[in-house]
Motif scaffolding. Sequence first.
Motif, PDB file in Angstrom:
ATOM      1  N   ARG A  59       0.976  -1.283  -0.004  1.00  0.00           N
ATOM      2  CA  ARG A  59      -0.146  -0.228  -0.163  1.00  0.00           C
ATOM      3  C   ARG A  59       0.667   1.269  -0.095  1.00  0.00           C
ATOM      4  O   ARG A  59       0.209   2.307   0.099  1.00  0.00           O
ATOM      5  CB  ARG A  59      -1.070  -0.083   1.223  1.00  0.00           C
ATOM      6  N   LEU A  60       2.201   1.242  -0.119  1.00  0.00           N
ATOM      7  CA  LEU A  60       3.070   2.553  -0.152  1.00  0.00           C
ATOM      8  C   LEU A  60       2.773   3.114  -1.383  1.00  0.00           C
ATOM      9  O   LEU A  60       3.186   2.339  -2.547  1.00  0.00           O
ATOM     10  CB  LEU A  60       4.378   2.024   0.108  1.00  0.00           C
ATOM     11  N   PRO A  61       2.428   4.321  -1.754  1.00  0.00           N
ATOM     12  CA  PRO A  61       2.334   4.867  -3.035  1.00  0.00           C
ATOM     13  C   PRO A  61       3.444   4.872  -3.748  1.00  0.00           C
ATOM     14  O   PRO A  61       4.779   5.048  -2.827  1.00  0.00           O
ATOM     15  CB  PRO A  61       1.683   6.300  -2.645  1.00  0.00           C
ATOM     16  N   GLY A  62       3.941   4.527  -5.076  1.00  0.00           N
ATOM     17  CA  GLY A  62       4.997   4.827  -5.721  1.00  0.00           C
ATOM     18  C   GLY A  62       5.541   6.158  -5.690  1.00  0.00           C
ATOM     19  O   GLY A  62       6.719   6.094  -6.027  1.00  0.00           O
ATOM     20  N   ASP A  63       4.864   7.302  -5.653  1.00  0.00           N
ATOM     21  CA  ASP A  63       5.528   8.468  -5.656  1.00  0.00           C
ATOM     22  C   ASP A  63       6.013   8.960  -4.295  1.00  0.00           C
ATOM     23  O   ASP A  63       6.358  10.064  -4.126  1.00  0.00           O
ATOM     24  CB  ASP A  63       4.396   9.565  -6.114  1.00  0.00           C
ATOM     25  N   THR A  64       6.092   7.939  -3.351  1.00  0.00           N
ATOM     26  CA  THR A  64       6.630   8.308  -1.706  1.00  0.00           C
ATOM     27  C   THR A  64       8.002   8.381  -1.959  1.00  0.00           C
ATOM     28  O   THR A  64       8.838   7.596  -2.460  1.00  0.00           O
ATOM     29  CB  THR A  64       6.093   7.189  -0.820  1.00  0.00           C
ATOM     30  N   GLY A  65       8.591   9.574  -1.306  1.00  0.00           N
ATOM     31  CA  GLY A  65       9.880   9.718  -1.485  1.00  0.00           C
ATOM     32  C   GLY A  65      10.622   9.063  -0.352  1.00  0.00           C
ATOM     33  O   GLY A  65       9.977   8.325   0.407  1.00  0.00           O
ATOM     34  N   PRO A  66      12.149   9.014  -0.459  1.00  0.00           N
ATOM     35  CA  PRO A  66      12.822   8.630   0.740  1.00  0.00           C
ATOM     36  C   PRO A  66      12.526   9.281   1.945  1.00  0.00           C
ATOM     37  O   PRO A  66      12.001  10.065   2.160  1.00  0.00           O
ATOM     38  CB  PRO A  66      14.135   8.561   0.098  1.00  0.00           C
ATOM     39  N   LEU A  67      12.786   8.291   2.982  1.00  0.00           N
ATOM     40  CA  LEU A  67      12.938   9.040   4.312  1.00  0.00           C
ATOM     41  C   LEU A  67      13.865  10.417   4.432  1.00  0.00           C
ATOM     42  O   LEU A  67      14.886  10.236   3.761  1.00  0.00           O
ATOM     43  CB  LEU A  67      13.332   8.137   5.491  1.00  0.00           C
ATOM     44  N   PRO A  68      13.421  11.395   4.994  1.00  0.00           N
ATOM     45  CA  PRO A  68      14.102  12.699   5.036  1.00  0.00           C
ATOM     46  C   PRO A  68      15.470  12.210   5.761  1.00  0.00           C
ATOM     47  O   PRO A  68      15.292  11.597   7.016  1.00  0.00           O
ATOM     48  CB  PRO A  68      13.337  13.528   5.539  1.00  0.00           C
ATOM     49  N   ARG A  69      16.525  12.593   5.477  1.00  0.00           N
ATOM     50  CA  ARG A  69      17.680  12.571   6.171  1.00  0.00           C
ATOM     51  C   ARG A  69      17.569  13.640   7.292  1.00  0.00           C
ATOM     52  O   ARG A  69      17.062  14.529   7.573  1.00  0.00           O
ATOM     53  CB  ARG A  69      19.204  12.885   5.375  1.00  0.00           C
ATOM     54  N   ARG A  70      18.141  12.849   8.611  1.00  0.00           N
ATOM     55  CA  ARG A  70      18.085  13.410   9.834  1.00  0.00           C
ATOM     56  C   ARG A  70      19.502  14.045  10.188  1.00  0.00           C
ATOM     57  O   ARG A  70      20.367  13.646   9.732  1.00  0.00           O
ATOM     58  CB  ARG A  70      17.627  12.401  10.950  1.00  0.00           C
ATOM     59  N   GLY A  71      19.307  15.092  11.153  1.00  0.00           N
ATOM     60  CA  GLY A  71      20.545  15.485  11.684  1.00  0.00           C
ATOM     61  C   GLY A  71      21.083  16.872  10.753  1.00  0.00           C
ATOM     62  O   GLY A  71      20.341  17.455  10.356  1.00  0.00           O
ATOM     63  N   ARG A  72      22.294  17.179  10.811  1.00  0.00           N
ATOM     64  CA  ARG A  72      22.785  18.262  10.331  1.00  0.00           C
ATOM     65  C   ARG A  72      22.845  18.275   8.844  1.00  0.00           C
ATOM     66  O   ARG A  72      23.086  17.284   8.418  1.00  0.00           O
ATOM     67  CB  ARG A  72      24.040  18.561  10.808  1.00  0.00           C
ATOM     68  N   PRO A  73      22.630  19.264   8.191  1.00  0.00           N
ATOM     69  CA  PRO A  73      22.715  19.270   6.789  1.00  0.00           C
ATOM     70  C   PRO A  73      24.217  19.310   6.205  1.00  0.00           C
ATOM     71  O   PRO A  73      25.092  19.371   6.882  1.00  0.00           O
ATOM     72  CB  PRO A  73      22.242  20.630   6.216  1.00  0.00           C
ATOM     73  N   PRO A  74      24.460  18.324   5.022  1.00  0.00           N
ATOM     74  CA  PRO A  74      25.741  18.139   4.569  1.00  0.00           C
ATOM     75  C   PRO A  74      26.569  19.493   4.317  1.00  0.00           C
ATOM     76  O   PRO A  74      25.999  20.582   4.058  1.00  0.00           O
ATOM     77  CB  PRO A  74      25.765  17.325   3.282  1.00  0.00           C
ATOM     78  N   GLY A  75      27.958  19.391   4.205  1.00  0.00           N
ATOM     79  CA  GLY A  75      28.682  20.570   3.954  1.00  0.00           C
ATOM     80  C   GLY A  75      29.018  21.503   5.124  1.00  0.00           C
ATOM     81  O   GLY A  75      29.974  22.339   4.985  1.00  0.00           O
ATOM     82  N   GLY A  76      28.604  21.185   6.261  1.00  0.00           N
ATOM     83  CA  GLY A  76      28.996  21.784   7.445  1.00  0.00           C
ATOM     84  C   GLY A  76      30.470  21.080   7.971  1.00  0.00           C
ATOM     85  O   GLY A  76      30.866  19.903   7.705  1.00  0.00           O
ATOM     86  N   SER A  77      30.836  21.778   9.005  1.00  0.00           N
ATOM     87  CA  SER A  77      32.108  21.283   9.689  1.00  0.00           C
ATOM     88  C   SER A  77      31.888  20.266  10.690  1.00  0.00           C
ATOM     89  O   SER A  77      31.021  20.166  11.531  1.00  0.00           O
ATOM     90  CB  SER A  77      32.911  22.454  10.558  1.00  0.00           C
ATOM     91  N   ALA A  78      32.466  18.906  10.507  1.00  0.00           N
ATOM     92  CA  ALA A  78      32.376  17.742  11.416  1.00  0.00           C
ATOM     93  C   ALA A  78      32.665  18.328  12.796  1.00  0.00           C
ATOM     94  O   ALA A  78      31.971  17.282  13.699  1.00  0.00           O
ATOM     95  CB  ALA A  78      32.477  16.770  10.756  1.00  0.00           C
ATOM     96  N   ALA A  79      33.690  18.855  12.989  1.00  0.00           N
ATOM     97  CA  ALA A  79      34.477  19.151  13.964  1.00  0.00           C
ATOM     98  C   ALA A  79      33.362  20.142  14.876  1.00  0.00           C
ATOM     99  O   ALA A  79      33.762  20.258  16.236  1.00  0.00           O
ATOM    100  CB  ALA A  79      35.580  19.714  14.028  1.00  0.00           C
ATOM    101  N   GLY A  80      32.568  21.048  14.141  1.00  0.00           N
ATOM    102  CA  GLY A  80      31.752  21.787  15.075  1.00  0.00           C
ATOM    103  C   GLY A  80      32.306  23.340  15.204  1.00  0.00           C
ATOM    104  O   GLY A  80      33.435  23.404  14.504  1.00  0.00           O
TER     105      GLY A  80
END
Length: 84
Positions: A59-80
Motif C-alpha cells: 500500500r505504499l504509494p509509488g510516488d513516496t519519496g525516501p525518508l528525510p535525512r536527519r541531523g545536520r545538513p551536509p557541507g558543515g564542519s564535522a568538528a563543530g
Amino acid sequence: MTVPPGGAAPQGRPQRKQVLLRLDPAVYEALARWAGEDLRSANAQIEFLLRRALKEAGRLPGDTGPLPRRGRPPGGSAAGPPKP
C-alpha cells in the motif's frame, strides 16, 4: 522552521504533515527505547515503521519519496564550532 499555511517548504522540500498521535504510555516508552537503539527520534521511528508496514502490505504509494535525512545538513564542519 515554521512554514506558513499554504506556503512552500524551505529549500524546495514538500511540506510534511503534522498529526496528533495518542499512544498508551507503555507503548510510547517501548517505541522510544527502540528508536534510541536505532539512533532515531520517536517520530522518525514511527514514520519508519509506518512506511515498512505500508510497503509490506503493498500500500505504499509509488510516488513516496525516501525518508528525510536527519541531523545536520551536509557541507558543515564535522568538528563543530571552534573552541575558545
